[in-house]
Scaffold this motif. Sequence first.
Motif, PDB file in Angstrom:
ATOM      1  N   ASP A  58       0.843  -1.202   0.000  1.00  0.00           N
ATOM      2  CA  ASP A  58       0.000   0.000   0.000  1.00  0.00           C
ATOM      3  C   ASP A  58       0.877   1.250   0.000  1.00  0.00           C
ATOM      4  O   ASP A  58       0.922   2.000   0.968  1.00  0.00           O
ATOM      5  CB  ASP A  58      -0.932  -0.008   1.203  1.00  0.00           C
ATOM      6  N   TYR A  59       1.570   1.482  -1.117  1.00  0.00           N
ATOM      7  CA  TYR A  59       2.428   2.674  -1.193  1.00  0.00           C
ATOM      8  C   TYR A  59       1.594   3.945  -1.214  1.00  0.00           C
ATOM      9  O   TYR A  59       2.069   5.002  -0.829  1.00  0.00           O
ATOM     10  CB  TYR A  59       3.389   2.615  -2.385  1.00  0.00           C
ATOM     11  N   PHE A  60       0.328   3.862  -1.634  1.00  0.00           N
ATOM     12  CA  PHE A  60      -0.554   5.036  -1.613  1.00  0.00           C
ATOM     13  C   PHE A  60      -0.692   5.557  -0.180  1.00  0.00           C
ATOM     14  O   PHE A  60      -0.558   6.753   0.073  1.00  0.00           O
ATOM     15  CB  PHE A  60      -1.951   4.702  -2.143  1.00  0.00           C
ATOM     16  N   LEU A  61      -0.983   4.647   0.746  1.00  0.00           N
ATOM     17  CA  LEU A  61      -1.139   5.017   2.149  1.00  0.00           C
ATOM     18  C   LEU A  61       0.141   5.626   2.698  1.00  0.00           C
ATOM     19  O   LEU A  61       0.104   6.692   3.327  1.00  0.00           O
ATOM     20  CB  LEU A  61      -1.519   3.789   2.983  1.00  0.00           C
ATOM     21  N   LEU A  62       1.255   4.975   2.453  1.00  0.00           N
ATOM     22  CA  LEU A  62       2.520   5.466   2.993  1.00  0.00           C
ATOM     23  C   LEU A  62       2.924   6.800   2.378  1.00  0.00           C
ATOM     24  O   LEU A  62       3.420   7.688   3.097  1.00  0.00           O
ATOM     25  CB  LEU A  62       3.611   4.414   2.797  1.00  0.00           C
ATOM     26  N   ARG A  63       2.699   6.981   1.088  1.00  0.00           N
ATOM     27  CA  ARG A  63       3.010   8.266   0.451  1.00  0.00           C
ATOM     28  C   ARG A  63       2.169   9.374   1.067  1.00  0.00           C
ATOM     29  O   ARG A  63       2.659  10.440   1.423  1.00  0.00           O
ATOM     30  CB  ARG A  63       2.777   8.178  -1.060  1.00  0.00           C
ATOM     31  N   ARG A  64       0.888   9.115   1.235  1.00  0.00           N
ATOM     32  CA  ARG A  64       0.000  10.115   1.832  1.00  0.00           C
ATOM     33  C   ARG A  64       0.423  10.432   3.262  1.00  0.00           C
ATOM     34  O   ARG A  64       0.443  11.595   3.678  1.00  0.00           O
ATOM     35  CB  ARG A  64      -1.445   9.621   1.789  1.00  0.00           C
ATOM     36  N   GLU A  65       0.781   9.416   4.025  1.00  0.00           N
ATOM     37  CA  GLU A  65       1.207   9.633   5.409  1.00  0.00           C
ATOM     38  C   GLU A  65       2.508  10.440   5.475  1.00  0.00           C
ATOM     39  O   GLU A  65       2.663  11.294   6.341  1.00  0.00           O
ATOM     40  CB  GLU A  65       1.380   8.297   6.135  1.00  0.00           C
ATOM     41  N   LEU A  66       3.445  10.169   4.571  1.00  0.00           N
ATOM     42  CA  LEU A  66       4.689  10.944   4.533  1.00  0.00           C
ATOM     43  C   LEU A  66       4.406  12.415   4.244  1.00  0.00           C
ATOM     44  O   LEU A  66       5.021  13.306   4.838  1.00  0.00           O
ATOM     45  CB  LEU A  66       5.645  10.381   3.481  1.00  0.00           C
ATOM     46  N   ILE A  67       3.481  12.679   3.358  1.00  0.00           N
ATOM     47  CA  ILE A  67       3.128  14.060   3.011  1.00  0.00           C
ATOM     48  C   ILE A  67       2.343  14.711   4.148  1.00  0.00           C
ATOM     49  O   ILE A  67       2.647  15.833   4.561  1.00  0.00           O
ATOM     50  CB  ILE A  67       2.355  14.104   1.687  1.00  0.00           C
ATOM     51  N   ASP A  68       1.343  14.008   4.680  1.00  0.00           N
ATOM     52  CA  ASP A  68       0.537  14.560   5.775  1.00  0.00           C
ATOM     53  C   ASP A  68       1.378  14.851   7.018  1.00  0.00           C
ATOM     54  O   ASP A  68       1.084  15.766   7.774  1.00  0.00           O
ATOM     55  CB  ASP A  68      -0.603  13.617   6.135  1.00  0.00           C
ATOM     56  N   SER A  69       2.426  14.058   7.209  1.00  0.00           N
ATOM     57  CA  SER A  69       3.322  14.252   8.359  1.00  0.00           C
ATOM     58  C   SER A  69       4.438  15.248   8.064  1.00  0.00           C
ATOM     59  O   SER A  69       5.296  15.488   8.910  1.00  0.00           O
ATOM     60  CB  SER A  69       3.938  12.911   8.765  1.00  0.00           C
ATOM     61  N   HIS A  70       4.451  15.784   6.852  1.00  0.00           N
ATOM     62  CA  HIS A  70       5.430  16.785   6.411  1.00  0.00           C
ATOM     63  C   HIS A  70       6.863  16.256   6.335  1.00  0.00           C
ATOM     64  O   HIS A  70       7.810  17.034   6.435  1.00  0.00           O
ATOM     65  CB  HIS A  70       5.366  18.041   7.287  1.00  0.00           C
TER      66      HIS A  70
END
Length: 88
Positions: A58-70
């Motif tokens: 689930d790279y979508f989830l991890l990419r979004r989390e990396l961005i949301d966490s700045h």
Amino acid sequence: MKAIETFLDENGKIIRLPAKGEKKREVLLYLAEKFSYNQDYTEKEVNSIIDHWHTFGDYFLLRRELIDSHFLSRTWDGKKYWKESFLD
């Protein structure tokens, strides 16, 4: 690293993302460390790096989390990504 070892396999790949809190932040920081400073990435390159460092598909989830966490930033159109410099 010891704090997150239960979330990593024997190859250092993320096997699951903690639901919240400091452990989640530490796992995301670990993943963010796989990116270089002063380098721009395409979405495809970001996905490839993330895909290499986790096992649950689930790279979508991890990419979004990396961005949301700045930990990572991106342009408004998602064409360019970069690692935030404050992570040193």
